[in-house]
Design a protein around this motif. Structure first.
Motif, PDB file in Angstrom:
ATOM      1  N   GLN A   2       0.921  -1.169  -0.037  1.00 49.90           N
ATOM      2  CA  GLN A   2      -0.168  -0.060   0.106  1.00 49.90           C
ATOM      3  C   GLN A   2       0.938   1.271  -0.090  1.00 49.90           C
ATOM      4  O   GLN A   2       1.865   1.320   0.725  1.00 49.90           O
ATOM      5  N   LEU A   3       0.610   2.263  -0.751  1.00 51.45           N
ATOM      6  CA  LEU A   3       1.054   3.612  -0.920  1.00 51.45           C
ATOM      7  C   LEU A   3      -0.005   4.651  -0.266  1.00 51.45           C
ATOM      8  O   LEU A   3      -1.022   4.675  -0.845  1.00 51.45           O
ATOM      9  N   ASP A  40       4.652  -2.885  -9.757  1.00 53.76           N
ATOM     10  CA  ASP A  40       4.589  -1.282  -9.981  1.00 53.76           C
ATOM     11  C   ASP A  40       3.080  -1.036  -9.322  1.00 53.76           C
ATOM     12  O   ASP A  40       2.183  -1.385  -9.475  1.00 53.76           O
ATOM     13  N   TYR A  41       3.362  -0.245  -8.197  1.00 49.48           N
ATOM     14  CA  TYR A  41       2.264   0.359  -7.422  1.00 49.48           C
ATOM     15  C   TYR A  41       1.999   1.584  -7.437  1.00 49.48           C
ATOM     16  O   TYR A  41       2.982   2.391  -7.457  1.00 49.48           O
ATOM     17  N   TRP A  42       0.943   2.177  -7.311  1.00 47.04           N
ATOM     18  CA  TRP A  42       0.346   3.448  -7.392  1.00 47.04           C
ATOM     19  C   TRP A  42      -0.359   4.093  -5.981  1.00 47.04           C
ATOM     20  O   TRP A  42      -1.286   3.093  -5.675  1.00 47.04           O
ATOM     21  N   GLY A  43      -0.251   4.992  -5.446  1.00 46.26           N
ATOM     22  CA  GLY A  43      -1.066   5.619  -4.558  1.00 46.26           C
ATOM     23  C   GLY A  43      -2.541   6.012  -5.033  1.00 46.26           C
ATOM     24  O   GLY A  43      -2.610   5.973  -6.171  1.00 46.26           O
ATOM     25  N   ALA A  77       5.689   3.527  -6.691  1.00 49.16           N
ATOM     26  CA  ALA A  77       6.882   2.624  -6.131  1.00 49.16           C
ATOM     27  C   ALA A  77       7.261   1.499  -7.076  1.00 49.16           C
ATOM     28  O   ALA A  77       5.791   0.855  -7.228  1.00 49.16           O
ATOM     29  N   VAL A  78       8.144   1.047  -7.241  1.00 49.80           N
ATOM     30  CA  VAL A  78       8.312  -0.173  -7.962  1.00 49.80           C
ATOM     31  C   VAL A  78       9.093  -1.368  -6.720  1.00 49.80           C
ATOM     32  O   VAL A  78      10.216  -0.835  -6.264  1.00 49.80           O
ATOM     33  N   ALA A 117      12.458   1.655  -6.919  1.00 51.10           N
ATOM     34  CA  ALA A 117      12.256   3.123  -7.608  1.00 51.10           C
ATOM     35  C   ALA A 117      11.039   3.540  -6.671  1.00 51.10           C
ATOM     36  O   ALA A 117      10.044   2.858  -6.306  1.00 51.10           O
ATOM     37  N   MET A 118      10.945   5.086  -6.706  1.00 51.46           N
ATOM     38  CA  MET A 118      10.047   5.641  -6.038  1.00 51.46           C
ATOM     39  C   MET A 118       9.867   6.896  -6.424  1.00 51.46           C
ATOM     40  O   MET A 118      10.789   7.618  -6.788  1.00 51.46           O
ATOM     41  N   GLY A 119       8.792   7.602  -6.470  1.00 56.73           N
ATOM     42  CA  GLY A 119       8.501   8.999  -7.173  1.00 56.73           C
ATOM     43  C   GLY A 119       7.046   9.400  -7.155  1.00 56.73           C
ATOM     44  O   GLY A 119       6.288   8.693  -6.627  1.00 56.73           O
TER      45      GLY A 119
END
Length: 121
Positions: free
Chosen positions: A3-4, A109-112, A97-98, A33-35
């Motif tokens: 979770q993001l 690959d995750y997204w908030g 975030a990867v 990776a994160m951004g």
């Protein structure tokens, strides 16, 4: 599962500042990776600032000198300090975030959920 969770968006006048925060939690073996990305109405999602798996930090040209990305590896958190905000910075900001998961070590690959940033004139 990973979770993001993002926080820190809001409404600010042009020239003002906001700080976004994103915390990753769950079955994390490593974050590679994160951004931050953003999407304005009617436009495609675009990179704002991100750090690659090799440790390289990239910024969109439009935010260089105004936004500062930072990462706390111990807390699996990234921050985006946004100064000198402009109306064209108005968008939904998404954390990405990867992540290599504990279950199998594969990267996903995750997204908030996104946080709204609105800059008024």
């Amino acid at each position: 599962q990973v979770q993001l969770v993002e926080s820190g968006g809001g409404l600010v006048q042009a020239g003002g500042s906001l700080r976004l925060s994103c915390a990753a939690s769950g079955s994390i073996f490593s974050i590679n990776a994160m951004g931050w990305y953003r999407q304005a109405p009617g436009k495609q999602r675009e990179l704002v600032a991100a750090i690659t798996s090799g440790g390289r930090l990239n910024y969109a040209d439009s935010v260089k000198g105004r936004f500062t990305f930072s990462r706390d590896n111990a807390k699996n958190t990234v921050l985006l300090q946004m100064n000198s905000l402009k109306p064209e910075d108005t968008a939904v900001y998404y954390c990405n975030a990867v992540v290599a998961t504990i279950q199998n070590g594969y990267e996903y690959d995750y997204w908030g959920q996104g946080t709204q940033v609105t800059v008024s004139t």
